[in-house]
Write a protein that holds these residues in place. Structure first.
Motif, mmCIF file in Angstrom:
data_model
loop_
_atom_site.group_PDB
_atom_site.id
_atom_site.type_symbol
_atom_site.label_atom_id
_atom_site.label_comp_id
_atom_site.label_asym_id
_atom_site.label_seq_id
_atom_site.Cartn_x
_atom_site.Cartn_y
_atom_site.Cartn_z
ATOM 1 N N ILE A 1 9.350 -3.037 -4.050
ATOM 2 C CA ILE A 1 9.076 -3.831 -2.870
ATOM 3 C C ILE A 1 9.525 -5.264 -3.133
ATOM 4 O O ILE A 1 9.572 -5.706 -4.293
ATOM 5 C CB ILE A 1 7.563 -3.776 -2.509
ATOM 6 N N ASP A 2 9.857 -5.969 -2.086
ATOM 7 C CA ASP A 2 10.326 -7.352 -2.241
ATOM 8 C C ASP A 2 9.160 -8.279 -2.563
ATOM 9 O O ASP A 2 8.133 -8.262 -1.885
ATOM 10 C CB ASP A 2 11.005 -7.810 -0.950
ATOM 11 N N TYR A 3 9.329 -9.084 -3.626
ATOM 12 C CA TYR A 3 8.311 -10.063 -4.012
ATOM 13 C C TYR A 3 8.821 -11.500 -3.884
ATOM 14 O O TYR A 3 8.170 -12.431 -4.363
ATOM 15 C CB TYR A 3 7.875 -9.828 -5.462
ATOM 16 N N LEU A 4 9.993 -11.679 -3.255
ATOM 17 C CA LEU A 4 10.586 -13.017 -3.198
ATOM 18 C C LEU A 4 10.677 -13.569 -1.776
ATOM 19 O O LEU A 4 11.310 -14.616 -1.555
ATOM 20 C CB LEU A 4 11.990 -12.992 -3.830
ATOM 21 N N ASP A 5 10.053 -12.888 -0.817
ATOM 22 C CA ASP A 5 10.067 -13.326 0.578
ATOM 23 C C ASP A 5 11.491 -13.587 1.075
ATOM 24 O O ASP A 5 11.778 -14.589 1.745
ATOM 25 C CB ASP A 5 9.203 -14.592 0.764
ATOM 26 N N ARG A 6 12.417 -12.676 0.733
ATOM 27 C CA ARG A 6 13.811 -12.820 1.139
ATOM 28 C C ARG A 6 14.034 -12.355 2.570
ATOM 29 O O ARG A 6 13.200 -11.653 3.152
ATOM 30 C CB ARG A 6 14.714 -12.027 0.187
ATOM 31 N N SER A 7 15.189 -12.722 3.094
ATOM 32 C CA SER A 7 15.574 -12.256 4.434
ATOM 33 C C SER A 7 15.818 -10.754 4.388
ATOM 34 O O SER A 7 16.000 -10.167 3.304
ATOM 35 C CB SER A 7 16.843 -12.969 4.891
ATOM 36 N N LEU A 8 15.834 -10.122 5.554
ATOM 37 C CA LEU A 8 16.076 -8.680 5.601
ATOM 38 C C LEU A 8 17.441 -8.347 5.016
ATOM 39 O O LEU A 8 17.588 -7.357 4.283
ATOM 40 C CB LEU A 8 15.985 -8.184 7.050
ATOM 41 N N LYS A 9 18.449 -9.166 5.315
ATOM 42 C CA LYS A 9 19.786 -8.919 4.774
ATOM 43 C C LYS A 9 19.779 -8.950 3.244
ATOM 44 O O LYS A 9 20.372 -8.087 2.591
ATOM 45 C CB LYS A 9 20.758 -9.974 5.315
ATOM 46 N N ARG B 1 0.836 -1.208 0.000
ATOM 47 C CA ARG B 1 0.000 0.000 0.000
ATOM 48 C C ARG B 1 0.871 1.257 0.000
ATOM 49 O O ARG B 1 0.610 2.221 -0.727
ATOM 50 C CB ARG B 1 -0.923 -0.029 1.232
ATOM 51 N N LEU B 2 1.942 1.252 0.794
ATOM 52 C CA LEU B 2 2.861 2.399 0.835
ATOM 53 C C LEU B 2 3.551 2.607 -0.509
ATOM 54 O O LEU B 2 3.664 3.748 -0.994
ATOM 55 C CB LEU B 2 3.907 2.172 1.932
ATOM 56 N N ALA B 3 4.018 1.518 -1.129
ATOM 57 C CA ALA B 3 4.714 1.628 -2.420
ATOM 58 C C ALA B 3 3.820 2.271 -3.472
ATOM 59 O O ALA B 3 4.254 3.140 -4.241
ATOM 60 C CB ALA B 3 5.180 0.252 -2.878
ATOM 61 N N PHE B 4 2.541 1.859 -3.504
ATOM 62 C CA PHE B 4 1.637 2.428 -4.513
ATOM 63 C C PHE B 4 1.323 3.893 -4.229
ATOM 64 O O PHE B 4 1.201 4.700 -5.155
ATOM 65 C CB PHE B 4 0.344 1.601 -4.583
ATOM 66 N N LYS B 5 1.219 4.260 -2.955
ATOM 67 C CA LYS B 5 0.997 5.673 -2.615
ATOM 68 C C LYS B 5 2.176 6.532 -3.069
ATOM 69 O O LYS B 5 1.998 7.626 -3.613
ATOM 70 C CB LYS B 5 0.799 5.821 -1.109
ATOM 71 N N LEU B 6 3.392 6.035 -2.834
ATOM 72 C CA LEU B 6 4.586 6.777 -3.244
ATOM 73 C C LEU B 6 4.652 6.924 -4.751
ATOM 74 O O LEU B 6 4.988 7.996 -5.280
ATOM 75 C CB LEU B 6 5.845 6.066 -2.729
ATOM 76 N N ALA C 1 9.195 6.104 12.387
ATOM 77 C CA ALA C 1 8.052 6.973 12.130
ATOM 78 C C ALA C 1 6.790 6.141 12.190
ATOM 79 O O ALA C 1 6.797 4.937 11.876
ATOM 80 C CB ALA C 1 8.170 7.639 10.761
ATOM 81 N N ALA C 2 5.696 6.755 12.590
ATOM 82 C CA ALA C 2 4.402 6.074 12.584
ATOM 83 C C ALA C 2 4.051 5.693 11.153
ATOM 84 O O ALA C 2 4.377 6.425 10.211
ATOM 85 C CB ALA C 2 3.326 6.982 13.181
ATOM 86 N N LEU C 3 3.392 4.554 10.997
ATOM 87 C CA LEU C 3 3.093 4.067 9.644
ATOM 88 C C LEU C 3 2.351 5.108 8.812
ATOM 89 O O LEU C 3 2.639 5.286 7.630
ATOM 90 C CB LEU C 3 2.267 2.769 9.727
ATOM 91 N N GLU C 4 1.391 5.816 9.446
ATOM 92 C CA GLU C 4 0.612 6.794 8.683
ATOM 93 C C GLU C 4 1.431 8.043 8.338
ATOM 94 O O GLU C 4 1.007 8.857 7.504
ATOM 95 C CB GLU C 4 -0.648 7.199 9.457
ATOM 96 N N ALA C 5 2.629 8.188 8.963
ATOM 97 C CA ALA C 5 3.457 9.372 8.710
ATOM 98 C C ALA C 5 4.644 9.076 7.808
ATOM 99 O O ALA C 5 5.392 10.000 7.431
ATOM 100 C CB ALA C 5 3.949 9.956 10.032
ATOM 101 N N VAL C 6 4.839 7.804 7.423
ATOM 102 C CA VAL C 6 6.021 7.434 6.629
ATOM 103 C C VAL C 6 6.008 8.105 5.260
ATOM 104 O O VAL C 6 7.033 8.633 4.798
ATOM 105 C CB VAL C 6 6.104 5.903 6.479
ATOM 106 N N GLU C 7 4.863 8.106 4.609
ATOM 107 C CA GLU C 7 4.779 8.711 3.262
ATOM 108 C C GLU C 7 5.192 10.180 3.296
ATOM 109 O O GLU C 7 6.018 10.628 2.492
ATOM 110 C CB GLU C 7 3.357 8.578 2.727
#
Length: 420
Positions: A358-366, A344-349, A406-412
């Motif tokens: 955004i990651d679509y491969l369910d990879r580790s954070l590293k 949702r954030l990616a599409f708003k941006l 940052a709060a999720l609603e304030a990240v954008e």
């Protein structure tokens, strides 16, 4: 084979496409500044257009056209050059009825069956301009000057501009007789193609790439010595205007170009060190072409510059395409719930004009952080289960390594502020 492209064609992969986009950006900028408007014509035309427009004695028509018959038994040809189609469109849509001159440009693929070599493909791309409605030699200088300005903006150097006058229907017959008289004792030494051209259009022999033919015409009379007063005056004024705008040139009396429609001014731009075929573009005046294609007597002039050849010259000279710094954001997510929030954030941006991935491969954070580096992200937003529970995200500056929450609603809003 299904996994091999046809010979003489090329795949433009993403890394290379950036260079093409840069060329096209400069093309559109310079054409707008010089007052040229874009035109787009079909990939294929009626074959007769090229017979009448390009000329039956040219290599293009004799050897290089991709011609086919459609299901209605009509002969069609993939366009081998851009001028004849633009002339056809100019006539069909009666552009000559508006204010003149008409100044047009095009960018697109052309097709010629030839031997593939460095920078030369059977499907290739041209940037071309055409000006209709003026015989003023200053227009010739503008067309040539635009081409040289384009190369300069790209950063190309050490180019050689060759110019010549190929006369007009009034003065060409005299040169034709002189040339035929000179070549007749040596006619048997000409290549088969030039022996065929000897009667129909001996001027084309100057354009032959055969070594024997080139040796034969080394001392042959040139068209420049047979110019009528009007053509000579036109050529002198073209040179004067080129001097006025500071464009350096070499007069090459043996240059005739490869198309039959040229009259008066002809020019070619040479870039040394890019192979046997060193031309990266050229053009000239074609005051009889509109009429030959069935229209009124309207003068014209233009050029065609090969984009593959230009890119090859840039590579040979070490000219780099400038990289534009883009405001990119990578959204690293851990878990299905986090993915929903991150998506949702990616599409708003994106809707706010920010490039976001955004990651679509369910990879580790590293692994996702490495992906963010490869992507060239300026900021990475990290959202995991812990962040969701606390209704926040971590925003990492990929340049400095600094992080803030940052709060999720304030990240954008935070990202838009940081990116600006």
């Amino acid at each position: 084979m299904l996994t091999t492209r046809p010979r003489g064609t090329n795949d433009i992969l993403p890394d290379e496409a950036i260079k093409w986009q840069y060329l096209e950006k400069i093309i559109r900028e310079i054409c707008e500044q010089y007052g040229y408007e874009e035109i787009r014509t079909p990939i294929f035309e009626h074959t007769e257009l090229f017979y009448r427009g390009v000329g039956e004695t040219t290599d293009i028509v004799e050897k290089e056209m991709y011609t086919f018959t459609d299901r209605s038994d009509r002969s069609l040809t993939l366009r081998p050059e851009g001028t004849a189609p633009v002339v056809r469109a100019f006539l069909e849509h009666k552009l000559y009825s508006g204010p003149q001159p008409t100044k047009l440009y095009y960018v697109g693929p052309m097709f010629r069956y030839g031997r593939p070599q460095a920078g030369r493909f059977r499907q290739f791309h041209q940037f071309g301009i055409e000006v209709f409605g003026s015989r003023d030699p200053a227009v010739d200088a503008e067309v040539i000057g635009l081409a040289m300005d384009f190369y300069e903006r790209l950063g190309l150097r050490d180019l050689e501009l060759n110019i010549n006058s190929v006369g007009c229907p009034q003065c060409r017959p005299r040169h034709r007789l002189e040339l035929q008289g000179y070549l007749k004792p040596h006619a048997e030494k000409l290549c088969p193609t030039c022996r065929n051209r000897f009667e129909r259009n001996p001027l084309r022999i100057f354009d032959c790439k055969n070594t024997g033919c080139q040796e034969l015409v080394e001392q042959a009379p040139t068209i420049t010595g047979s110019l009528c007063n009007e053509c000579n005056e036109h050529f002198q004024r073209v040179k004067k205007y080129l001097d006025t705008i500071g464009v350096q040139y070499v007069v090459n009396e043996k240059m005739v170009r490869g198309l039959d429609y040229y009259t008066n001014t002809a020019f070619e731009i040479i870039a040394k060190g890019i192979g046997a075929q060193s031309s990266i573009g050229g053009g000239g005046r074609y005051d009889g072409l509109v009429e030959a294609c069935g229209g009124p007597s309207i003068p014209g002039i233009g050029f065609g510059l090969g984009l593959e050849r230009i890119l090859l010259a840039m590579e040979q000279q070490g000219v780099q395409v400038p990289k534009e710094e883009e405001a990119k954001v990578f959204v690293a997510v851990l878990g299905e719930k986090a993915k929903e929030t991150g998506l949702r954030l990616a599409f708003k941006l994106r809707k706010k004009g920010v490039a976001a991935e955004i990651d679509y491969l369910d990879r580790s954070l590293k692994a996702q952080m490495k992906a963010a580096d490869r992507y060239g992200a300026r900021f990475t937003v990290i959202i995991g289960e812990q962040e969701l529970e606390q209704n926040k995200a971590v925003v990492r500056n990929m340049i400095t390594g600094e992080q803030e929450e940052a709060a999720l609603e304030a990240v954008e809003e935070l990202l838009l502020k940081r990116l600006n």
